[in-house]
Motif scaffolding. Structure first.
Motif, PDB file in Angstrom:
ATOM      1  N   PHE A 150     -14.733   3.467  -8.694  1.00 29.72           N
ATOM      2  CA  PHE A 150     -14.605   3.952  -7.372  1.00 29.72           C
ATOM      3  C   PHE A 150     -15.678   4.408  -6.574  1.00 29.72           C
ATOM      4  N   LYS A 151     -16.891   5.101  -7.554  1.00 27.97           N
ATOM      5  CA  LYS A 151     -18.130   5.323  -6.890  1.00 27.97           C
ATOM      6  C   LYS A 151     -18.636   4.074  -6.328  1.00 27.97           C
ATOM      7  N   ASP A 152     -18.630   3.120  -7.076  1.00 26.55           N
ATOM      8  CA  ASP A 152     -19.205   1.663  -6.624  1.00 26.55           C
ATOM      9  C   ASP A 152     -18.660   1.444  -5.260  1.00 26.55           C
ATOM     10  N   ALA A 153     -17.331   1.394  -5.336  1.00 21.85           N
ATOM     11  CA  ALA A 153     -16.548   0.940  -4.059  1.00 21.85           C
ATOM     12  C   ALA A 153     -16.884   1.698  -2.791  1.00 21.85           C
ATOM     13  N   VAL A 154     -17.268   2.909  -2.970  1.00 23.97           N
ATOM     14  CA  VAL A 154     -17.406   3.823  -2.023  1.00 23.97           C
ATOM     15  C   VAL A 154     -18.868   3.704  -1.326  1.00 23.97           C
ATOM     16  N   ARG A 155     -19.664   3.474  -2.545  1.00 22.40           N
ATOM     17  CA  ARG A 155     -21.245   3.191  -2.103  1.00 22.40           C
ATOM     18  C   ARG A 155     -21.371   1.641  -1.497  1.00 22.40           C
ATOM     19  N   LYS A 156     -20.627   0.858  -1.671  1.00 23.78           N
ATOM     20  CA  LYS A 156     -20.634  -0.335  -0.990  1.00 23.78           C
ATOM     21  C   LYS A 156     -19.637  -0.644   0.101  1.00 23.78           C
ATOM     22  N   ASN A 157     -19.020   0.309   0.453  1.00 22.78           N
ATOM     23  CA  ASN A 157     -18.071   0.241   1.736  1.00 22.78           C
ATOM     24  C   ASN A 157     -16.838  -0.992   1.187  1.00 22.78           C
ATOM     25  N   SER A 158     -16.550  -1.067  -0.046  1.00 26.06           N
ATOM     26  CA  SER A 158     -15.795  -2.063  -0.369  1.00 26.06           C
ATOM     27  C   SER A 158     -14.218  -1.440  -0.462  1.00 26.06           C
ATOM     28  N   PHE A 159     -13.448  -1.757   0.412  1.00 26.70           N
ATOM     29  CA  PHE A 159     -12.036  -1.414   0.440  1.00 26.70           C
ATOM     30  C   PHE A 159     -11.128  -1.991  -0.189  1.00 26.70           C
ATOM     31  N   TYR A 160     -11.449  -3.364  -0.752  1.00 27.67           N
ATOM     32  CA  TYR A 160     -10.615  -4.103  -1.668  1.00 27.67           C
ATOM     33  C   TYR A 160     -10.761  -3.262  -3.135  1.00 27.67           C
ATOM     34  N   PHE A 161     -12.041  -3.179  -3.678  1.00 29.63           N
ATOM     35  CA  PHE A 161     -12.129  -2.503  -4.855  1.00 29.63           C
ATOM     36  C   PHE A 161     -11.661  -1.228  -4.807  1.00 29.63           C
ATOM     37  N   LEU A 162     -11.828  -0.412  -3.650  1.00 30.13           N
ATOM     38  CA  LEU A 162     -11.189   0.878  -3.765  1.00 30.13           C
ATOM     39  C   LEU A 162      -9.720   0.940  -3.888  1.00 30.13           C
ATOM     40  N   GLY A 185       2.631   9.404  -4.221  1.00 28.11           N
ATOM     41  CA  GLY A 185       2.626   8.110  -3.230  1.00 28.11           C
ATOM     42  C   GLY A 185       2.102   8.365  -2.027  1.00 28.11           C
ATOM     43  N   ILE A 186       2.751   9.682  -1.227  1.00 26.46           N
ATOM     44  CA  ILE A 186       2.308   9.836  -0.010  1.00 26.46           C
ATOM     45  C   ILE A 186       0.702  10.291   0.157  1.00 26.46           C
ATOM     46  N   GLY A 187       0.444  10.933  -1.048  1.00 27.93           N
ATOM     47  CA  GLY A 187      -1.110  11.404  -1.275  1.00 27.93           C
ATOM     48  C   GLY A 187      -1.883   9.999  -1.325  1.00 27.93           C
ATOM     49  N   LEU A 188      -1.364   8.904  -1.965  1.00 30.79           N
ATOM     50  CA  LEU A 188      -2.234   7.937  -2.183  1.00 30.79           C
ATOM     51  C   LEU A 188      -2.710   7.191  -1.097  1.00 30.79           C
ATOM     52  N   ILE A 189      -1.448   7.181  -0.274  1.00 34.12           N
ATOM     53  CA  ILE A 189      -1.400   6.252   0.996  1.00 34.12           C
ATOM     54  C   ILE A 189      -2.388   6.992   2.108  1.00 34.12           C
ATOM     55  N   ARG A 190      -2.464   8.397   2.204  1.00 32.67           N
ATOM     56  CA  ARG A 190      -3.237   9.026   2.980  1.00 32.67           C
ATOM     57  C   ARG A 190      -4.718   8.832   2.451  1.00 32.67           C
ATOM     58  N   LEU A 191      -4.830   8.840   1.107  1.00 24.27           N
ATOM     59  CA  LEU A 191      -6.176   8.483   0.812  1.00 24.27           C
ATOM     60  C   LEU A 191      -6.779   7.082   1.266  1.00 24.27           C
ATOM     61  N   PHE A 192      -5.894   6.233   1.186  1.00 20.73           N
ATOM     62  CA  PHE A 192      -6.091   4.779   1.521  1.00 20.73           C
ATOM     63  C   PHE A 192      -6.598   4.953   2.979  1.00 20.73           C
ATOM     64  N   TYR A 199      -7.832   7.402   4.815  1.00 22.91           N
ATOM     65  CA  TYR A 199      -8.987   8.180   5.042  1.00 22.91           C
ATOM     66  C   TYR A 199      -9.981   7.392   4.718  1.00 22.91           C
ATOM     67  N   TYR A 200     -10.060   6.632   3.731  1.00 24.92           N
ATOM     68  CA  TYR A 200     -11.367   5.932   3.216  1.00 24.92           C
ATOM     69  C   TYR A 200     -11.482   4.547   4.108  1.00 24.92           C
ATOM     70  N   ASN A 201     -10.130   4.202   4.397  1.00 23.38           N
ATOM     71  CA  ASN A 201     -10.343   2.866   5.290  1.00 23.38           C
ATOM     72  C   ASN A 201     -11.039   3.373   6.799  1.00 23.38           C
ATOM     73  N   LYS A 202     -10.860   4.536   7.222  1.00 21.29           N
ATOM     74  CA  LYS A 202     -11.552   4.843   8.422  1.00 21.29           C
ATOM     75  C   LYS A 202     -12.864   4.973   8.168  1.00 21.29           C
ATOM     76  N   ILE A 203     -13.133   5.917   7.030  1.00 19.46           N
ATOM     77  CA  ILE A 203     -14.719   5.897   6.897  1.00 19.46           C
ATOM     78  C   ILE A 203     -15.304   4.593   6.681  1.00 19.46           C
ATOM     79  N   PHE A 204     -14.784   3.641   6.149  1.00 16.86           N
ATOM     80  CA  PHE A 204     -15.341   2.366   5.914  1.00 16.86           C
ATOM     81  C   PHE A 204     -15.780   1.444   7.212  1.00 16.86           C
ATOM     82  N   LYS A 205     -14.704   1.772   8.195  1.00 21.68           N
ATOM     83  CA  LYS A 205     -14.724   1.204   9.405  1.00 21.68           C
ATOM     84  C   LYS A 205     -15.972   1.836  10.097  1.00 21.68           C
ATOM     85  N   LYS A 206     -15.839   2.944  10.196  1.00 24.54           N
ATOM     86  CA  LYS A 206     -17.080   3.729  10.639  1.00 24.54           C
ATOM     87  C   LYS A 206     -18.273   3.504  10.327  1.00 24.54           C
TER      88      LYS A 206
END
Length: 331
Positions: free
Chosen positions: A259-271, A311-318, A320-327
């Motif tokens: 998870f840390k590596d995916a966030v650091r590299k902005n890798s949505f797939y591995f996240l 399930g709702i929380g997991l989707i919202r987490l996806f 959230y991080y998708n917006k961050i990675f795009k930004k």
């Protein structure tokens, strides 16, 4: 508005009422824009290689009595050597950096040669038992050749074949056959082998980056390694009922690191895959805990409520991080 010549297919279709004015305008707007068919052609060519090797297998099966094993082996060997000879002749030589293909046929001829190599090795072992009972050797030799070919010719498809062969050699494909043969479904060896192979592949992805050796191979190594490692750890957690918490902790550590590596590299797939595997582990733990507390309808309702809210929380987490990675990608 631009008017197509009378002989134009689109003009004819428009005059015959088969396409509307809007559709014709869309064609006109795109008339000077280049359309890439690169990935379409590559997909068709790769599909052609797969169909060709499949057709070779069918021909061998249907004509084995009339052609003979020796002749077929000779033809497969000549074809495979010819493919490798062509690639060696046109190769630019080895380098740690990424190498562009010298021509459009190079990648596909190399892939065909590697598939023929696997066919040849499996054929001589099955028909003539050249390696005896040492099936590991029958898998090890082509695996080494595939890894060498992947690095020397710089081919991700061949690297994938080599990794698959590594998994087979390590026991991921062999062990299930032995388990089925011996009717022993309690064998956990495959799970430990999976963990070892997964860790090795993840380590290879790290080495590729640190040593700057074929950096573009990093994703392939990491992709195979992550899936094998997560699945093996989940299997161990399910298998060892008494110490499942130990394997849950191990899986939680791996999930956190990925998870840390995916966030650091902005890798949505591995996240995504990391959180999904982690979610399966957490859900298993929750179900076990709910079962310990309550077995009646209250426990069932608690379980259903958990899956809905999580399930709702997991989707919202996806999201959230998708917006961050795009930004971050737009910065």
């Amino acid at each position: 508005m631009y008017i197509f010549p009378k002989w134009s297919l689109f003009t004819k279709l428009h005059n015959e009422g088969l396409i509307s004015d809007i559709e014709l305008d869309n064609v006109i707007q795109q008339k000077n824009k280049a359309v890439s068919v690169y990935y379409d052609l590559r997909t068709l060519l790769y599909l052609g290689i797969v169909l060709l090797t499949t057709a070779i297998g069918i021909v061998i099966y249907q004509n084995i009595d009339t052609i003979g094993h020796t002749v077929l082996l000779l033809l497969i060997g000549i074809a495979g050597i010819s493919c490798f000879g062509y690639c060696i002749k046109h190769s630019k030589g080895y380098t740690n950096k990424k190498i562009d293909s010298p021509d459009s046929w190079y990648d596909y001829i190399l892939l065909l040669g590697c598939l023929l190599l696997l066919t040849f090795t499996g054929y001589i072992q099955f028909q003539y038992n050249v390696f005896g009972n040492r099936w590991g050797l029958a898998l090890f030799l082509p695996m080494v050749i595939l890894f060498l070919a992947a690095y020397y010719f710089d081919h991700l498809g061949v690297l994938s074949l080599a990794i698959t062969n590594l998994a087979a050699w390590a026991g991921i494909s062999i062990t299930p056959l032995r388990i089925l043969k011996d009717n022993d479904f309690s064998n956990s060896q495959i799970m430990y082998v999976g963990v070892a192979v997964g860790l090795f592949l993840v380590a290879m992805s790290y080495i590729s980056i640190v040593k700057n050796i074929k950096v573009h191979f990093e994703f392939t190594y990491k992709n195979f390694g992550a899936h094998i490692l997560f699945i093996s750890l989940l299997a161990l957690m399910f298998y060892y009922d008494n110490i499942y918490l130990v394997w849950f902790i191990a899986l939680a550590i791996v999930t956190f690191l990925f998870f840390k590596d995916a966030v650091r590299k902005n890798s949505f797939y591995f996240l995504v895959i990391t959180l999904l595997y982690g979610y399966v582990a957490v859900s298993y733990l929750v179900v076990r805990l709910v079962a310990l507390v309550d077995f009646d309808m209250g426990g069932i309702y608690m379980g259903i409520l958990y899956f809905i809210l999580s399930g709702i929380g997991l989707i919202r987490l996806f999201i959230y991080y998708n917006k961050i990675f795009k930004k971050h990608a737009g910065v």
